[in-house]
Design a protein around this motif. Structure first.
Motif, PDB file in Angstrom:
ATOM      1  N   THR A  42      56.804 -50.889 -65.350  1.00 31.88           N
ATOM      2  CA  THR A  42      56.725 -50.487 -63.944  1.00 31.88           C
ATOM      3  C   THR A  42      57.342 -49.097 -63.784  1.00 31.88           C
ATOM      4  OG1 THR A  42      58.904 -51.254 -63.198  1.00 31.88           O
ATOM      5  CG2 THR A  42      57.109 -52.906 -63.268  1.00 31.88           C
ATOM      6  N   GLY A  43      57.286 -48.599 -62.585  1.00 36.51           N
ATOM      7  CA  GLY A  43      57.861 -47.301 -62.281  1.00 36.51           C
ATOM      8  C   GLY A  43      59.374 -47.241 -62.409  1.00 36.51           C
ATOM      9  N   PHE A  44      60.013 -48.373 -62.644  1.00 34.31           N
ATOM     10  CA  PHE A  44      61.457 -48.385 -62.883  1.00 34.31           C
ATOM     11  C   PHE A  44      61.791 -48.145 -64.348  1.00 34.31           C
ATOM     12  CE2 PHE A  44      61.362 -50.830 -58.887  1.00 34.31           C
ATOM     13  CZ  PHE A  44      62.215 -50.031 -58.156  1.00 34.31           C
ATOM     14  N   ASP A  45      60.796 -48.210 -65.214  1.00 31.64           N
ATOM     15  CA  ASP A  45      61.018 -47.963 -66.636  1.00 31.64           C
ATOM     16  C   ASP A  45      60.983 -46.463 -66.912  1.00 31.64           C
ATOM     17  OD1 ASP A  45      61.134 -50.692 -67.900  1.00 31.64           O
ATOM     18  OD2 ASP A  45      59.224 -50.852 -66.826  1.00 31.64           O
ATOM     19  N   ARG A  46      61.918 -46.018 -67.740  1.00 27.59           N
ATOM     20  CA  ARG A  46      62.088 -44.591 -68.017  1.00 27.59           C
ATOM     21  C   ARG A  46      60.799 -43.921 -68.498  1.00 27.59           C
ATOM     22  NH1 ARG A  46      66.808 -42.068 -71.648  1.00 27.59           N
ATOM     23  NH2 ARG A  46      67.844 -42.117 -69.651  1.00 27.59           N
ATOM     24  N   LEU A  47      60.080 -44.553 -69.409  1.00 26.58           N
ATOM     25  CA  LEU A  47      58.858 -43.957 -69.951  1.00 26.58           C
ATOM     26  C   LEU A  47      57.819 -43.717 -68.845  1.00 26.58           C
ATOM     27  CD1 LEU A  47      57.178 -42.982 -72.353  1.00 26.58           C
ATOM     28  CD2 LEU A  47      56.502 -45.370 -72.748  1.00 26.58           C
ATOM     29  N   VAL A  48      57.655 -44.680 -67.987  1.00 22.46           N
ATOM     30  CA  VAL A  48      56.703 -44.534 -66.876  1.00 22.46           C
ATOM     31  C   VAL A  48      57.174 -43.445 -65.919  1.00 22.46           C
ATOM     32  CG1 VAL A  48      55.673 -45.675 -64.875  1.00 22.46           C
ATOM     33  CG2 VAL A  48      55.900 -46.915 -67.035  1.00 22.46           C
ATOM     34  N   ARG A  49      58.437 -43.486 -65.555  1.00 17.79           N
ATOM     35  CA  ARG A  49      58.987 -42.492 -64.627  1.00 17.79           C
ATOM     36  C   ARG A  49      58.801 -41.077 -65.178  1.00 17.79           C
ATOM     37  NH1 ARG A  49      63.502 -44.801 -63.962  1.00 17.79           N
ATOM     38  NH2 ARG A  49      64.653 -43.680 -65.538  1.00 17.79           N
ATOM     39  N   ALA A  88      46.457 -47.621 -58.072  1.00 17.83           N
ATOM     40  CA  ALA A  88      45.500 -48.707 -58.297  1.00 17.83           C
ATOM     41  C   ALA A  88      46.163 -50.083 -58.241  1.00 17.83           C
ATOM     42  CB  ALA A  88      44.778 -48.517 -59.630  1.00 17.83           C
ATOM     43  N   GLY A  89      47.264 -50.244 -58.989  1.00 15.59           N
ATOM     44  CA  GLY A  89      47.886 -51.561 -59.079  1.00 15.59           C
ATOM     45  C   GLY A  89      49.225 -51.720 -58.393  1.00 15.59           C
ATOM     46  N   GLY A  90      49.819 -50.615 -57.969  1.00 12.93           N
ATOM     47  CA  GLY A  90      51.106 -50.696 -57.278  1.00 12.93           C
ATOM     48  C   GLY A  90      52.296 -50.918 -58.184  1.00 12.93           C
ATOM     49  N   ARG A  91      52.156 -50.580 -59.465  1.00  8.65           N
ATOM     50  CA  ARG A  91      53.243 -50.812 -60.420  1.00  8.65           C
ATOM     51  C   ARG A  91      53.820 -49.530 -61.008  1.00  8.65           C
ATOM     52  NH1 ARG A  91      53.480 -55.854 -62.883  1.00  8.65           N
ATOM     53  NH2 ARG A  91      54.199 -54.869 -64.801  1.00  8.65           N
ATOM     54  N   HIS A  92      53.029 -48.477 -61.087  1.00  6.12           N
ATOM     55  CA  HIS A  92      53.444 -47.284 -61.816  1.00  6.12           C
ATOM     56  C   HIS A  92      53.644 -46.081 -60.900  1.00  6.12           C
ATOM     57  CE1 HIS A  92      51.210 -49.726 -64.917  1.00  6.12           C
ATOM     58  NE2 HIS A  92      52.352 -49.501 -65.540  1.00  6.12           N
ATOM     59  N   ARG A  93      52.566 -45.353 -60.638  1.00  7.43           N
ATOM     60  CA  ARG A  93      52.657 -44.095 -59.875  1.00  7.43           C
ATOM     61  C   ARG A  93      53.264 -44.293 -58.493  1.00  7.43           C
ATOM     62  NH1 ARG A  93      46.447 -42.828 -60.808  1.00  7.43           N
ATOM     63  NH2 ARG A  93      46.540 -45.097 -60.651  1.00  7.43           N
ATOM     64  N   SER A  94      52.809 -45.315 -57.781  1.00  3.09           N
ATOM     65  CA  SER A  94      53.302 -45.505 -56.410  1.00  3.09           C
ATOM     66  C   SER A  94      54.793 -45.812 -56.380  1.00  3.09           C
ATOM     67  CB  SER A  94      52.515 -46.608 -55.703  1.00  3.09           C
ATOM     68  OG  SER A  94      52.694 -47.853 -56.347  1.00  3.09           O
ATOM     69  N   VAL A  95      55.268 -46.558 -57.363  1.00  6.42           N
ATOM     70  CA  VAL A  95      56.692 -46.907 -57.431  1.00  6.42           C
ATOM     71  C   VAL A  95      57.534 -45.665 -57.705  1.00  6.42           C
ATOM     72  CG1 VAL A  95      58.425 -48.229 -58.721  1.00  6.42           C
ATOM     73  CG2 VAL A  95      56.242 -49.300 -58.080  1.00  6.42           C
ATOM     74  N   VAL A  96      57.102 -44.861 -58.662  1.00 10.04           N
ATOM     75  CA  VAL A  96      57.847 -43.640 -58.985  1.00 10.04           C
ATOM     76  C   VAL A  96      57.875 -42.703 -57.783  1.00 10.04           C
ATOM     77  CG1 VAL A  96      57.922 -41.575 -60.442  1.00 10.04           C
ATOM     78  CG2 VAL A  96      57.360 -43.804 -61.456  1.00 10.04           C
ATOM     79  N   VAL A  97      56.729 -42.487 -57.156  1.00  8.07           N
ATOM     80  CA  VAL A  97      56.680 -41.581 -56.008  1.00  8.07           C
ATOM     81  C   VAL A  97      57.536 -42.126 -54.862  1.00  8.07           C
ATOM     82  CG1 VAL A  97      55.147 -40.653 -54.220  1.00  8.07           C
ATOM     83  CG2 VAL A  97      54.512 -40.486 -56.634  1.00  8.07           C
ATOM     84  N   ALA A  98      57.478 -43.424 -54.620  1.00  2.14           N
ATOM     85  CA  ALA A  98      58.286 -44.017 -53.550  1.00  2.14           C
ATOM     86  C   ALA A  98      59.773 -43.800 -53.802  1.00  2.14           C
ATOM     87  CB  ALA A  98      57.985 -45.515 -53.426  1.00  2.14           C
ATOM     88  N   GLU A  99      60.225 -44.087 -55.003  1.00  2.00           N
ATOM     89  CA  GLU A  99      61.649 -43.948 -55.324  1.00  2.00           C
ATOM     90  C   GLU A  99      62.099 -42.494 -55.274  1.00  2.00           C
ATOM     91  OE1 GLU A  99      63.998 -46.267 -55.722  1.00  2.00           O
ATOM     92  OE2 GLU A  99      62.555 -47.893 -55.370  1.00  2.00           O
ATOM     93  N   GLN A 100      61.274 -41.595 -55.776  1.00  2.00           N
ATOM     94  CA  GLN A 100      61.644 -40.179 -55.767  1.00  2.00           C
ATOM     95  C   GLN A 100      61.640 -39.610 -54.350  1.00  2.00           C
ATOM     96  OE1 GLN A 100      62.733 -38.203 -58.406  1.00  2.00           O
ATOM     97  NE2 GLN A 100      62.877 -40.209 -59.358  1.00  2.00           N
ATOM     98  N   LEU A 101      60.677 -40.009 -53.550  1.00  2.00           N
ATOM     99  CA  LEU A 101      60.634 -39.555 -52.153  1.00  2.00           C
ATOM    100  C   LEU A 101      61.856 -40.076 -51.394  1.00  2.00           C
ATOM    101  CD1 LEU A 101      59.164 -38.031 -49.935  1.00  2.00           C
ATOM    102  CD2 LEU A 101      57.805 -40.101 -49.522  1.00  2.00           C
ATOM    103  N   ALA A 102      62.202 -41.327 -51.618  1.00  2.00           N
ATOM    104  CA  ALA A 102      63.393 -41.898 -50.971  1.00  2.00           C
ATOM    105  C   ALA A 102      64.642 -41.109 -51.361  1.00  2.00           C
ATOM    106  CB  ALA A 102      63.542 -43.365 -51.364  1.00  2.00           C
ATOM    107  N   ARG A 103      64.750 -40.781 -52.614  1.00  5.36           N
ATOM    108  CA  ARG A 103      65.906 -40.026 -53.104  1.00  5.36           C
ATOM    109  C   ARG A 103      66.008 -38.669 -52.402  1.00  5.36           C
ATOM    110  NH1 ARG A 103      66.051 -37.335 -58.658  1.00  5.36           N
ATOM    111  NH2 ARG A 103      68.200 -36.693 -58.823  1.00  5.36           N
ATOM    112  N   ARG A 104      64.886 -37.979 -52.309  1.00  5.17           N
ATOM    113  CA  ARG A 104      64.860 -36.669 -51.657  1.00  5.17           C
ATOM    114  C   ARG A 104      65.233 -36.774 -50.177  1.00  5.17           C
ATOM    115  NH1 ARG A 104      61.273 -32.494 -53.960  1.00  5.17           N
ATOM    116  NH2 ARG A 104      60.969 -33.007 -56.144  1.00  5.17           N
ATOM    117  N   LEU A 105      64.698 -37.784 -49.506  1.00 11.18           N
ATOM    118  CA  LEU A 105      64.966 -37.945 -48.079  1.00 11.18           C
ATOM    119  C   LEU A 105      66.409 -38.350 -47.809  1.00 11.18           C
ATOM    120  CD1 LEU A 105      61.602 -39.631 -47.090  1.00 11.18           C
ATOM    121  CD2 LEU A 105      62.367 -37.319 -46.457  1.00 11.18           C
ATOM    122  N   ARG A 106      66.965 -39.194 -48.638  1.00  8.82           N
ATOM    123  CA  ARG A 106      68.380 -39.582 -48.480  1.00  8.82           C
ATOM    124  C   ARG A 106      69.285 -38.373 -48.631  1.00  8.82           C
ATOM    125  NH1 ARG A 106      66.969 -44.604 -51.936  1.00  8.82           N
ATOM    126  NH2 ARG A 106      66.607 -46.167 -50.317  1.00  8.82           N
TER     127      ARG A 106
END
Length: 126
Positions: A42-49, A88-106
């Motif tokens: 998933t997007g929480f795994d370092r390789l995917v991120r 497509a599946g909600g496991r990779h790209r969307s998770v990384v973008v969501a977490e990174q966007l949250a980080r920037r906004l915080r």
């Protein structure tokens, strides 16, 4: 500051959630799913991120999305803003973008919640 809700999702599981800003990551950014080593991750795994963040255009999209959220915040009604990055599946790209966007906004003082709607659903066969 406004409250920002970020909901990552997969178009292959269901439609986009109701949002002020939907980011469709399917066609323009490399999908880690095509690499068998990352398919079940998933997007929480370092390789995917790392793979997602090193895809051309992703960091630029994050900067632009941060500015768009700030434009919504500056509007007269303020309030809650919902952003929905989807792949497509909600496991990779969307998770990384969501977490990174949250980080920037915080870092800019916004209260941010993140939900990964489809991360626990089965990998979509493509």
């Amino acid at each position: 500051m406004a409250t920002v809700e970020i909901v990552s999702f997969g178009f292959g599981h269901a439609g986009a959630p109701a949002a002020h800003l939907v980011l469709d990551l399917r066609e323009h950014f490399r999908d880690p799913h095509v690499d068998p080593r990352m398919r079940e991750l998933t997007g929480f795994d370092r390789l995917v991120r790392r793979t997602v963040l090193h895809t051309s255009g992703v960091r630029r999209l994050l900067r632009a999305s941060t500015r768009q959220v700030q434009a919504f915040v500056a509007g007269p009604s303020g309030g809650r803003i919902v952003v929905a990055p989807g792949c497509a599946g909600g496991r990779h790209r969307s998770v990384v973008v969501a977490e990174q966007l949250a980080r920037r906004l915080r870092r800019r003082g916004h209260e941010v919640t993140v939900e990964h709607r489809d991360i626990r659903l089965p990998v979509i066969d493509r």
